[in-house]
Design a protein around this motif. Structure first.
Motif, PDB file in Angstrom:
ATOM      1  N   ARG A 172      71.188   5.231  61.205  1.00 49.10           N
ATOM      2  CA  ARG A 172      69.706   5.377  62.130  1.00 49.10           C
ATOM      3  C   ARG A 172      68.631   4.617  60.925  1.00 49.10           C
ATOM      4  N   VAL A 173      67.633   3.967  61.505  1.00 48.73           N
ATOM      5  CA  VAL A 173      66.645   3.724  60.545  1.00 48.73           C
ATOM      6  C   VAL A 173      65.047   3.795  61.425  1.00 48.73           C
ATOM      7  N   ASN A 174      64.414   4.699  60.167  1.00 49.71           N
ATOM      8  CA  ASN A 174      63.194   5.241  60.411  1.00 49.71           C
ATOM      9  C   ASN A 174      63.843   6.006  61.710  1.00 49.71           C
ATOM     10  N   ASP A 175      62.450   5.905  63.074  1.00 53.32           N
ATOM     11  CA  ASP A 175      63.157   6.834  64.200  1.00 53.32           C
ATOM     12  C   ASP A 175      63.951   6.006  65.826  1.00 53.32           C
ATOM     13  N   GLU A 176      64.500   4.909  65.098  1.00 56.81           N
ATOM     14  CA  GLU A 176      64.786   4.613  65.592  1.00 56.81           C
ATOM     15  C   GLU A 176      66.584   4.289  65.563  1.00 56.81           C
ATOM     16  N   HIS A 177      67.707   3.683  66.627  1.00 60.85           N
ATOM     17  CA  HIS A 177      69.345   3.934  66.357  1.00 60.85           C
ATOM     18  C   HIS A 177      69.696   2.530  66.487  1.00 60.85           C
ATOM     19  N   MET A 229      75.713   8.142  62.746  1.00 60.21           N
ATOM     20  CA  MET A 229      76.292   8.580  63.689  1.00 60.21           C
ATOM     21  C   MET A 229      77.142   8.802  64.575  1.00 60.21           C
ATOM     22  N   CYS A 230      77.671   9.332  64.915  1.00 63.28           N
ATOM     23  CA  CYS A 230      79.461   8.483  65.810  1.00 63.28           C
ATOM     24  C   CYS A 230      79.488   9.606  67.324  1.00 63.28           C
ATOM     25  N   GLN A 231      79.242   9.439  68.342  1.00 64.47           N
ATOM     26  CA  GLN A 231      78.530  10.196  68.962  1.00 64.47           C
ATOM     27  C   GLN A 231      79.466   9.762  70.023  1.00 64.47           C
ATOM     28  N   VAL A 232      80.431  10.801  71.024  1.00 64.25           N
ATOM     29  CA  VAL A 232      81.257  10.710  71.922  1.00 64.25           C
ATOM     30  C   VAL A 232      81.087  11.215  73.564  1.00 64.25           C
ATOM     31  N   PHE A 233      81.008  10.339  74.357  1.00 61.23           N
ATOM     32  CA  PHE A 233      81.254  10.630  75.307  1.00 61.23           C
ATOM     33  C   PHE A 233      81.928  11.330  76.958  1.00 61.23           C
ATOM     34  N   ALA A 234      82.640  12.501  77.206  1.00 57.98           N
ATOM     35  CA  ALA A 234      83.541  12.761  78.445  1.00 57.98           C
ATOM     36  C   ALA A 234      82.977  13.071  79.230  1.00 57.98           C
ATOM     37  N   GLY A 235      83.293  13.159  80.343  1.00 58.78           N
ATOM     38  CA  GLY A 235      82.579  13.840  81.659  1.00 58.78           C
ATOM     39  C   GLY A 235      81.040  13.775  81.013  1.00 58.78           C
ATOM     40  N   ARG A 236      80.812  15.750  81.248  1.00 62.42           N
ATOM     41  CA  ARG A 236      79.273  15.856  81.297  1.00 62.42           C
ATOM     42  C   ARG A 236      79.341  16.181  80.282  1.00 62.42           C
ATOM     43  N   ASN A 240      78.882  14.880  68.489  1.00 58.99           N
ATOM     44  CA  ASN A 240      78.776  13.533  67.557  1.00 58.99           C
ATOM     45  C   ASN A 240      78.646  13.943  66.013  1.00 58.99           C
ATOM     46  N   THR A 241      79.311  13.475  65.418  1.00 52.48           N
ATOM     47  CA  THR A 241      78.754  13.958  63.947  1.00 52.48           C
ATOM     48  C   THR A 241      78.452  12.459  63.253  1.00 52.48           C
ATOM     49  N   THR A 242      78.038  12.765  62.168  1.00 56.04           N
ATOM     50  CA  THR A 242      77.371  11.623  61.299  1.00 56.04           C
ATOM     51  C   THR A 242      77.793  11.819  59.329  1.00 56.04           C
TER      52      THR A 242
END
Length: 635
Positions: A172-177, A229-236, A240-242
């Motif tokens: 995360r940098v300011n309001d961007e990733h 931030m680590c974000q994981v997607f599985a199906g729908r 995430n965890t930071t």
């Protein structure tokens, strides 16, 4: 309520409902995104006519599936279950109305009602999906400190058993990733990383299949400080965890401190050394899973145990113990594994990843899980003067449960009968090592039929059952090991046991073949005047259902039948034989023979079949006399 009223009420209830609808023996636990079988069946079904099967959510009455008028009704099904609820129409004739629910979501938790109507009979069972294993992503909540130029590991793991479709690490940098590293389509995508991180980040490839998506950031720079931030997607679903990369120190400062300490006096040297050592070793926290672990019987489970900071391998000791009994499961000490002090129950079952110790991973893989493995486990880590531990729990191990009807069965001699038994747990059929049906005869057990090594072994059956018993081959993969016993004999009466073996566990259940009704053959002799009409009697002592019913009248000296009734169609071969289909429901299958001639004299047989089984046979001998038409004698 007196005894007679109680018995009367029981009889009325039995008449009203007619059959019992069976469900699972317990609650269902399902992995997120997987499929689950919602069991619903009956032991016997008198007729498929007017059959209706409804599956609904018990809480909201949402219609999941409807079978009506001989067909599935998708137009009335709730849209959430389109293409997810599968009904086995081919199994209806066996009394199986189970529903396969695919792609299970967290919203599917709750109770389900299976209601069966057949004619004037009805019944229902309730099935509950208790737990759906959600997508849970865990990591370290505290800030990490690292020196510029060193490498650091940002921890992120998927605790559920759901395959991750996409994993992204972003800063995360300011309001961007800014994209740091991407895992997609089962592959790492290094070219997608932002330029400042390219060639400096990586996953631990050997750990991905265990759900470990920790990030290795190499040659740390001052501008790397910040939130990741680590974000994981599985199906729908997604989670995430930071991790925060906080204090970034400089290695050359420590070098300067060391030089000053060396040039100073002994006390100053000691003081500086203490300061240096204190700044370098801040202690560590041992991490475990975020919640209890649910494991299939006979499966494997990873017991997570790790630390954020790298530890010195010198004097490192890792102990795994059962928290309740202090049984030693695994010990790593003096740079090696110590199998000689390990409890024998865990030999060849507890696997430690020695190659991962350098990354701070002390997880244990427990194989071939049994029901006795339920409980709490402690992972304790010692390094120098520091130590820490984490406690985790294996909460539920799906047991081997064999279920079926507990009531006694009655059948006519010569008919076929099904002894219903099924494996209700989620054990894969290939893991079921043996299923045997045996009959108890005094103190011995006679082998009726054996399933072993994924094959049926009919040749191992006792002689009296060989060629008369079978499994439903198409049902075995669903855990259905019901036994079909054909052409029942009087000596088949007794107790039958179905025993199932899977790994170290076994379970059994029994069914009793109690009342064996013997089919009675009737014979008549009739004297009839020439030219008259006569009724050849064929009457059963109790009504028979018209479904799959066939009535055949034959004359002993003729190959062609006199009259045949089958599937609501009848055909007379003499043109003078008449049959009343309205009397079938009363158990009357008599034949009217008109204008009797001399050629009609002889023996007639009435055979009534239900399916392939002969349930009634009546023989009538017709003898002609030159008598007046008003005189008919019956002997």
């Amino acid at each position: 309520m007196n005894l007679s009223n109680f018995l009367l009420m029981s009889i009325l209830l039995r008449i009203a409902y007619g059959f019992t609808v069976k469900g699972p023996s317990g609650l269902l636990v399902v992995p997120l995104g997987a499929s689950v079988l919602l069991p619903c069946s009956v032991d016997s079904l008198s007729s498929l006519e007017d059959l209706e099967v409804k599956w609904k959510r018990s809480d909201s009455q949402t219609l999941i599936h409807l079978y009506q008028d001989g067909d599935i009704r998708p137009e009335v099904q709730h849209e959430d279950y389109h293409d997810r609820a599968h009904f086995f129409t081919d199994d209806i004739k066996h009394g199986n109305f189970s529903l396969l629910l695919k792609n299970v979501t967290a919203e599917d938790e709750g109770k389900y009602t299976c209601t069966v109507h057949s004619g004037q009979e009805s019944g229902e069972t309730v099935v509950e999906i208790k737990d759906v294993e959600r997508l849970i992503v865990s990591g370290s909540n505290k800030s990490l400190s690292v020196y510029v130029g060193e490498d650091v590991t940002l921890n992120c793991s998927v605790d559920s058993h759901i395959p991750a479709e996409e994993v992204s690490w972003k800063k995360r940098v300011n309001d961007e990733h800014i994209l740091v590293l991407l895992y997609q389509n089962k592959e790492t995508q290094p070219e997608a990383s932002d330029v400042q991180y390219r060639d400096r980040v990586e996953f631990f490839r050997d750990e991905i299949h265990r759900g470990n998506f920790s990030l290795r950031l190499k040659r740390v720079r001052t501008e790397d400080k910040g939130e990741y931030m680590c974000q994981v997607f599985a199906g729908r679903f997604s989670d995430n965890t930071t991790v925060t990369l906080g204090q970034l120190g400089f290695l050359f400062l420590h070098i300067m401190v060391l030089i000053l300490c060396i040039s100073a006096c002994g006390s100053a040297l000691l003081f500086c050394s203490l300061i240096y050592c204190r700044s370098k070793h801040k202690g560590f926290t041992v991490k475990g899973p975020s919640g209890p672990l649910v494991v299939p019987l006979g499966g494997s489970v990873l017991l997570p145990c790790s630390v954020d900071s790298l530890l010195s391998l010198k004097d490192l000791e890792v102990q795994w113990k059962r928290s309740d009994s202090q049984t030693l499961i695994h010990l790593y000490q003096d740079g090696d594994i110590r199998p000689e002090v390990q409890n024998e129950d865990y030999h060849d079952r507890a696997h430690f990843f020695t190659d991962d110790i350098k990354y701070g991973n002390f997880s244990l893989l427990l194989k071939n899980v049994t029901a006795e493995d339920e409980g709490q486990y402690t992972c304790r880590v010692h390094s120098g003067q520091e130590s820490g531990e984490t406690v985790m729990e294996i909460k539920d191990v799906e047991r081997l449960i064999v279920s079926g009807s507990d009531q006694s069965l009655s059948v006519n001699v010569g008919e076929d009968v099904t002894l219903n038994r099924s494996v209700d747990s989620h054990i894969p059929p290939e893991d079921i090592e043996e299923v045997s049906w045996k009959k108890t005869d005094k103190d011995e057990h006679i082998l009726v039929l054996l399933y072993q090594n994924n094959k049926i072994h009919p040749d191992s059956s006792d002689e009296q059952y060989r060629h008369r018993v079978e499994f439903f081959d198409d049902e075995i993969h669903r855990g259905n090991f019901s036994l079909r016993l054909k052409r029942v004999r009087t000596e088949d009466k007794g107790e039958y046991m179905c025993q199932v073996f899977a790994g170290p566990l076994s379970s059994n259940t029994t069914v009793i073949l109690k009342q064996l009704d013997v089919r009675v053959d009737y014979s008549w002799s009739m004297v009839v005047p020439l030219g008259a009409s006569v009724v050849l009697p064929c009457i059963n002592d109790k009504p028979l259902t018209a479904e799959e019913l066939k009535v055949e009248w034959k004359k002993s000296d003729s190959e062609s039948p006199v009259f045949v009734y089958q599937d609501e169609r009848s055909e007379s071969y003499s043109g003078r034989a008449d049959f009343s289909t309205d009397d079938i429901k009363h158990g009357i299958f008599s034949l009217l023979l008109k204008n009797v001639t001399a050629q009609d004299e002889g023996e007639y047989t009435c055979d009534v079949y239900r399916g392939k089984c002969n349930v009634l046979s009546v023989t009538t001998t017709l003898e002609l006399r030159l008598l007046g038409k008003s005189q008919i004698n019956m002997e």
